[in-house]
Write a protein that holds these residues in place. Structure first.
Motif, PDB file in Angstrom:
ATOM      1  N   GLY A 182       0.794  -1.225   0.000  1.00  0.00           N
ATOM      2  CA  GLY A 182       0.000   0.000   0.000  1.00  0.00           C
ATOM      3  C   GLY A 182       0.822   1.269   0.000  1.00  0.00           C
ATOM      4  N   VAL A 183       1.857   1.332   0.834  1.00  0.00           N
ATOM      5  CA  VAL A 183       2.652   2.562   0.915  1.00  0.00           C
ATOM      6  C   VAL A 183       3.630   2.688  -0.243  1.00  0.00           C
ATOM      7  N   SER A 184       3.892   1.584  -0.964  1.00  0.00           N
ATOM      8  CA  SER A 184       4.807   1.678  -2.103  1.00  0.00           C
ATOM      9  C   SER A 184       4.058   1.834  -3.425  1.00  0.00           C
ATOM     10  N   LYS A 185       3.021   1.041  -3.665  1.00  0.00           N
ATOM     11  CA  LYS A 185       2.285   1.088  -4.940  1.00  0.00           C
ATOM     12  C   LYS A 185       0.886   1.675  -4.797  1.00  0.00           C
ATOM     13  N   GLU A 200      -6.303   0.304  -5.787  1.00  0.00           N
ATOM     14  CA  GLU A 200      -7.322   0.977  -6.584  1.00  0.00           C
ATOM     15  C   GLU A 200      -8.524   0.059  -6.742  1.00  0.00           C
ATOM     16  N   VAL A 201      -9.733   0.623  -6.589  1.00  0.00           N
ATOM     17  CA  VAL A 201     -10.981  -0.107  -6.779  1.00  0.00           C
ATOM     18  C   VAL A 201     -11.854   0.721  -7.710  1.00  0.00           C
ATOM     19  N   LYS A 202     -12.459   0.035  -8.711  1.00  0.00           N
ATOM     20  CA  LYS A 202     -13.353   0.730  -9.639  1.00  0.00           C
ATOM     21  C   LYS A 202     -14.759   0.191  -9.473  1.00  0.00           C
ATOM     22  N   LEU A 203     -15.719   1.115  -9.351  1.00  0.00           N
ATOM     23  CA  LEU A 203     -17.127   0.774  -9.230  1.00  0.00           C
ATOM     24  C   LEU A 203     -17.873   1.329 -10.437  1.00  0.00           C
ATOM     25  N   GLU A 204     -18.790   0.524 -10.973  1.00  0.00           N
ATOM     26  CA  GLU A 204     -19.564   0.929 -12.143  1.00  0.00           C
ATOM     27  C   GLU A 204     -21.017   1.104 -11.735  1.00  0.00           C
ATOM     28  N   LEU A 205     -21.648   2.226 -12.132  1.00  0.00           N
ATOM     29  CA  LEU A 205     -23.041   2.507 -11.840  1.00  0.00           C
ATOM     30  C   LEU A 205     -23.864   2.126 -13.060  1.00  0.00           C
ATOM     31  N   VAL A 206     -24.606   1.020 -12.961  1.00  0.00           N
ATOM     32  CA  VAL A 206     -25.381   0.498 -14.084  1.00  0.00           C
ATOM     33  C   VAL A 206     -26.845   0.821 -13.847  1.00  0.00           C
ATOM     34  N   GLY A 207     -27.432   1.605 -14.724  1.00  0.00           N
ATOM     35  CA  GLY A 207     -28.843   1.946 -14.620  1.00  0.00           C
ATOM     36  C   GLY A 207     -29.134   3.260 -15.320  1.00  0.00           C
ATOM     37  N   LEU A 229     -16.005  11.085   2.058  1.00  0.00           N
ATOM     38  CA  LEU A 229     -14.858  10.189   1.919  1.00  0.00           C
ATOM     39  C   LEU A 229     -13.794  10.512   2.958  1.00  0.00           C
ATOM     40  N   PRO A 230     -13.137   9.505   3.528  1.00  0.00           N
ATOM     41  CA  PRO A 230     -12.029   9.763   4.452  1.00  0.00           C
ATOM     42  C   PRO A 230     -10.885  10.459   3.717  1.00  0.00           C
ATOM     43  N   ALA A 231     -10.014  11.113   4.466  1.00  0.00           N
ATOM     44  CA  ALA A 231      -8.904  11.859   3.871  1.00  0.00           C
ATOM     45  C   ALA A 231      -7.924  10.935   3.145  1.00  0.00           C
ATOM     46  N   GLU A 232      -7.824   9.671   3.562  1.00  0.00           N
ATOM     47  CA  GLU A 232      -6.874   8.741   2.955  1.00  0.00           C
ATOM     48  C   GLU A 232      -7.346   8.208   1.605  1.00  0.00           C
ATOM     49  N   VAL A 233      -8.634   8.371   1.289  1.00  0.00           N
ATOM     50  CA  VAL A 233      -9.201   7.828   0.053  1.00  0.00           C
ATOM     51  C   VAL A 233      -9.415   8.954  -0.949  1.00  0.00           C
ATOM     52  N   LYS A 234      -8.846   8.781  -2.133  1.00  0.00           N
ATOM     53  CA  LYS A 234      -9.027   9.735  -3.225  1.00  0.00           C
ATOM     54  C   LYS A 234      -9.989   9.122  -4.236  1.00  0.00           C
ATOM     55  N   THR A 244     -13.633   5.671  -9.432  1.00  0.00           N
ATOM     56  CA  THR A 244     -12.342   5.065  -9.124  1.00  0.00           C
ATOM     57  C   THR A 244     -11.880   5.553  -7.763  1.00  0.00           C
ATOM     58  N   LEU A 245     -11.644   4.620  -6.850  1.00  0.00           N
ATOM     59  CA  LEU A 245     -11.179   4.939  -5.508  1.00  0.00           C
ATOM     60  C   LEU A 245      -9.730   4.489  -5.376  1.00  0.00           C
TER      61      LEU A 245
END
Length: 184
Positions: free
Chosen positions: A79-82, A85-92, A118-123, A137-138
């Motif tokens: 986590g601290v080196s690379k 990432e999580v991607k969510l798709e809104l279908v509708g 959103l928490p400060a650590e999450v962009k 994209t988180l």
């Protein structure tokens, strides 16, 4: 030994790992800093750029915690080196997402907007044109926190099995049902 627990963790360049006397592991890197309290029975050894976790006995609880703490520390190093990432798709039809500072504004087919701070650590980033589904994209260095935020967003409107409408992970395979006409 635990198959996962006995594997050494390679510490990449630019990452600093320290273990204090209370078994508090601190990992610092380019993307941030994370800490994890390790059970007093486990021993964390840093030798050069290799970290290993050792357990005192072969009891079932020690074996379980051996693999657990090794995985948690490995996730912190990655986590601290690379980063993650999580991607969510809104279908509708009409489903939208908009980012207002650190607040995510979601339109998910309800009579009201859904807001998530959103928490400060999450962009977060929102992308998508008029012809495709919006994608949120988180990114974060904390894997656990990132998973919690993604699960929270998904819980606002889980994908339904008939048309597949809802919030889903990109690449997630949904089990679809045939519907009423196929039952005859």
């Amino acid at each position: 030994m635990s198959r996962i627990g006995k594997l050494p963790i390679e510490i990449p360049a630019g990452v600093n790992v320290t273990v204090n006397e209370d078994n508090l592991v601190t990992v610092k890197g380019a993307l941030g800093e994370l800490t994890q309290k390790v059970d007093a029975d486990m021993e964390v050894v840093v030798e050069g750029n290799v970290l290993t976790v050792k357990r005192p006995s072969d009891s079932k609880s020690h074996k379980a915690r051996h693999g657990l703490y090794r995985s948690l520390i490995n996730n912190m190093v990655i986590g601290v080196s690379k980063g993650y990432e999580v991607k969510l798709e809104l279908v509708g039809v009409g489903y939208r997402a908009e980012l207002q500072g650190s607040v995510l504004d979601l339109v998910l087919g309800y009579a009201h907007h859904t807001y998530l701070g959103l928490p400060a650590e999450v962009k977060a980033e929102v992308s998508g044109d008029k012809r495709s589904n919006p994608i949120v994209t988180l990114k974060s260095h904390d894997k656990q926190l990132l998973g919690q935020v993604a699960a929270k967003i998904r819980s606002f409107r889980k994908p339904e099995p008939y048309k597949g409408k809802g919030v889903k992970f990109v690449g997630e395979q949904l089990r679809r049902k045939a519907g009423k006409a196929a039952a005859k």
